[in-house]
Design a protein around this motif. Structure first.
Motif, PDB file in Angstrom:
ATOM      1  N   LEU A   1       0.816  -1.219   0.000  1.00  0.00           N
ATOM      2  CA  LEU A   1       0.000   0.000   0.000  1.00  0.00           C
ATOM      3  C   LEU A   1       0.849   1.270   0.000  1.00  0.00           C
ATOM      4  O   LEU A   1       0.311   2.370  -0.116  1.00  0.00           O
ATOM      5  N   GLY A   2       2.163   1.103   0.158  1.00  0.00           N
ATOM      6  CA  GLY A   2       3.055   2.257   0.176  1.00  0.00           C
ATOM      7  C   GLY A   2       2.834   3.175   1.362  1.00  0.00           C
ATOM      8  O   GLY A   2       2.981   4.393   1.239  1.00  0.00           O
ATOM      9  N   LEU A   3       2.504   2.600   2.509  1.00  0.00           N
ATOM     10  CA  LEU A   3       2.195   3.424   3.686  1.00  0.00           C
ATOM     11  C   LEU A   3       3.456   3.791   4.466  1.00  0.00           C
ATOM     12  O   LEU A   3       4.276   2.915   4.777  1.00  0.00           O
ATOM     13  N   PRO A   4       3.630   5.059   4.824  1.00  0.00           N
ATOM     14  CA  PRO A   4       4.692   5.414   5.763  1.00  0.00           C
ATOM     15  C   PRO A   4       4.392   4.797   7.114  1.00  0.00           C
ATOM     16  O   PRO A   4       3.240   4.485   7.434  1.00  0.00           O
ATOM     17  N   VAL A   5       5.436   4.623   7.926  1.00  0.00           N
ATOM     18  CA  VAL A   5       5.322   3.836   9.154  1.00  0.00           C
ATOM     19  C   VAL A   5       5.571   4.695  10.394  1.00  0.00           C
ATOM     20  O   VAL A   5       6.459   5.555  10.401  1.00  0.00           O
ATOM     21  N   ILE A   6       4.769   4.457  11.416  1.00  0.00           N
ATOM     22  CA  ILE A   6       5.011   5.007  12.750  1.00  0.00           C
ATOM     23  C   ILE A   6       5.424   3.840  13.638  1.00  0.00           C
ATOM     24  O   ILE A   6       4.711   2.833  13.722  1.00  0.00           O
ATOM     25  N   LEU A   7       6.577   3.969  14.279  1.00  0.00           N
ATOM     26  CA  LEU A   7       7.122   2.896  15.106  1.00  0.00           C
ATOM     27  C   LEU A   7       6.907   3.204  16.586  1.00  0.00           C
ATOM     28  O   LEU A   7       7.326   4.251  17.075  1.00  0.00           O
ATOM     29  N   VAL A   8       6.259   2.281  17.278  1.00  0.00           N
ATOM     30  CA  VAL A   8       6.093   2.393  18.729  1.00  0.00           C
ATOM     31  C   VAL A   8       7.230   1.617  19.380  1.00  0.00           C
ATOM     32  O   VAL A   8       7.331   0.396  19.221  1.00  0.00           O
ATOM     33  N   VAL A   9       8.077   2.346  20.082  1.00  0.00           N
ATOM     34  CA  VAL A   9       9.210   1.724  20.768  1.00  0.00           C
ATOM     35  C   VAL A   9       8.823   1.471  22.216  1.00  0.00           C
ATOM     36  O   VAL A   9       8.561   2.413  22.968  1.00  0.00           O
ATOM     37  N   GLY A  10       8.736   0.202  22.578  1.00  0.00           N
ATOM     38  CA  GLY A  10       8.468  -0.137  23.967  1.00  0.00           C
ATOM     39  C   GLY A  10       9.753   0.044  24.759  1.00  0.00           C
ATOM     40  O   GLY A  10      10.670  -0.781  24.659  1.00  0.00           O
ATOM     41  N   VAL A  11       9.840   1.115  25.525  1.00  0.00           N
ATOM     42  CA  VAL A  11      11.089   1.457  26.197  1.00  0.00           C
ATOM     43  C   VAL A  11      11.305   0.562  27.409  1.00  0.00           C
ATOM     44  O   VAL A  11      10.599   0.655  28.417  1.00  0.00           O
ATOM     45  N   ARG A  12      12.286  -0.311  27.265  1.00  0.00           N
ATOM     46  CA  ARG A  12      12.716  -1.228  28.314  1.00  0.00           C
ATOM     47  C   ARG A  12      14.099  -1.733  27.910  1.00  0.00           C
ATOM     48  O   ARG A  12      14.603  -1.368  26.840  1.00  0.00           O
ATOM     49  N   LEU A  13      14.706  -2.547  28.723  1.00  0.00           N
ATOM     50  CA  LEU A  13      16.018  -3.089  28.412  1.00  0.00           C
ATOM     51  C   LEU A  13      15.985  -3.813  27.066  1.00  0.00           C
ATOM     52  O   LEU A  13      15.126  -4.667  26.844  1.00  0.00           O
ATOM     53  N   GLY A  14      16.894  -3.463  26.170  1.00  0.00           N
ATOM     54  CA  GLY A  14      16.958  -4.101  24.861  1.00  0.00           C
ATOM     55  C   GLY A  14      16.240  -3.357  23.761  1.00  0.00           C
ATOM     56  O   GLY A  14      16.301  -3.753  22.597  1.00  0.00           O
ATOM     57  N   CYS A  15      15.568  -2.265  24.103  1.00  0.00           N
ATOM     58  CA  CYS A  15      14.727  -1.588  23.102  1.00  0.00           C
ATOM     59  C   CYS A  15      15.545  -0.911  22.001  1.00  0.00           C
ATOM     60  O   CYS A  15      15.052  -0.762  20.878  1.00  0.00           O
ATOM     61  N   ILE A  16      16.768  -0.496  22.288  1.00  0.00           N
ATOM     62  CA  ILE A  16      17.560   0.189  21.259  1.00  0.00           C
ATOM     63  C   ILE A  16      17.838  -0.764  20.106  1.00  0.00           C
ATOM     64  O   ILE A  16      17.639  -0.428  18.932  1.00  0.00           O
ATOM     65  N   ASN A  17      18.276  -1.964  20.413  1.00  0.00           N
ATOM     66  CA  ASN A  17      18.539  -2.963  19.381  1.00  0.00           C
ATOM     67  C   ASN A  17      17.284  -3.255  18.567  1.00  0.00           C
ATOM     68  O   ASN A  17      17.309  -3.258  17.328  1.00  0.00           O
ATOM     69  N   HIS A  18      16.175  -3.494  19.259  1.00  0.00           N
ATOM     70  CA  HIS A  18      14.921  -3.810  18.567  1.00  0.00           C
ATOM     71  C   HIS A  18      14.470  -2.651  17.677  1.00  0.00           C
ATOM     72  O   HIS A  18      14.005  -2.864  16.548  1.00  0.00           O
TER      73      HIS A  18
END
Length: 229
Positions: free
Chosen positions: A139-156
């Protein structure tokens, strides 16, 4: 002016629906018409009206357009397991074809602000070798990313952003949803995310006693999505 976005998360249970409902509420308060889709949902409850999913109901509650539940959530499954497994148990072929049509119908409603919420993270499986990420790609949709802030979230978060870019889509923005307020070095982690994610942070949502759409909306900035508010 119409704008539509696909909402994904760094994992399951990171607050995608909480943030999506907040974004929809913020859009409504800004005077925009709103619509949403949760094309596939597992963990649904049996009701006299049929299977119902709490996340889909939350999104429907923030839609200004008069949409039916089945339009918002066309594929609903009872077991609280991965959608492709729930669909397989129900004898339903969960492929791109099954999802794209209903979502396109929501987009065709022409709301000024539309969100399509995924399930789990970016590479949630569909039937065969397909993935849910194939839907926003198609669909060519731009994305909004929800980052669950906890240990390991930067990598994910960084890996997800890289996958989105590799798939040819734009990361329009991300939201820091602090699901573990005791995260060690919280401020430093948030600063690192801001440095490494190639999109604006739309807001930081702390752990709220009552994470209502209105309370979440107060902590989000829709203008960073480039909307004419």
């Amino acid at each position: 002016m119409t704008a539509a976005f696909f909402v994904t998360g760094t994992d399951t249970e990171v607050g995608k629906t909480t943030i999506a409902a907040g974004l929809l509420h913020a859009a409504r308060m800004a005077g925009l018409s709103t619509a949403a889709a949760k094309p596939v949902a597992s963990g649904c409850s049996r009701t006299p009206a049929g299977l119902r999913n709490d996340d889909a109901l939350a999104l429907l509650g923030e839609c200004s357009l008069a949409l039916r539940y089945e339009e918002v959530n066309p594929l609903a499954f009872a077991p609280a397991i991965a959608p492709h497994l729930a669909a397989r148990e129900a004898g339903v072929l969960l492929d791109l074809q099954a999802l794209r049509g209903p979502v396109q119908a929501i987009l065709d409603q022409g709301a000024e602000f539309t969100l399509v919420e995924g399930a789990g993270g970016w590479r949630v499986p569909l039937a065969g070798q397909a993935a849910l990420s194939d839907l926003p790609i198609s669909l060519g949709l731009p994305v909004i990313l929800v980052v669950g802030v906890r240990l390991g979230c930067i990598n994910h978060a960084v890996l997800t952003a890289e996958a989105i870019a590799r798939d040819g889509l734009t990361l329009a923005g991300w939201v820091a949803n602090v699901i573990d307020p005791k995260t060690s070095r919280l401020e430093e982690n948030l600063a690192t995310l801001a440095e490494r994610l190639p999109a604006p942070c739309l807001g930081r949502v702390p752990r709220l006693a009552k994470a209502t759409p209105a309370a979440v909306a107060e902590r989000l900035d829709l203008a960073l999505l480039g909307l004419a508010l």
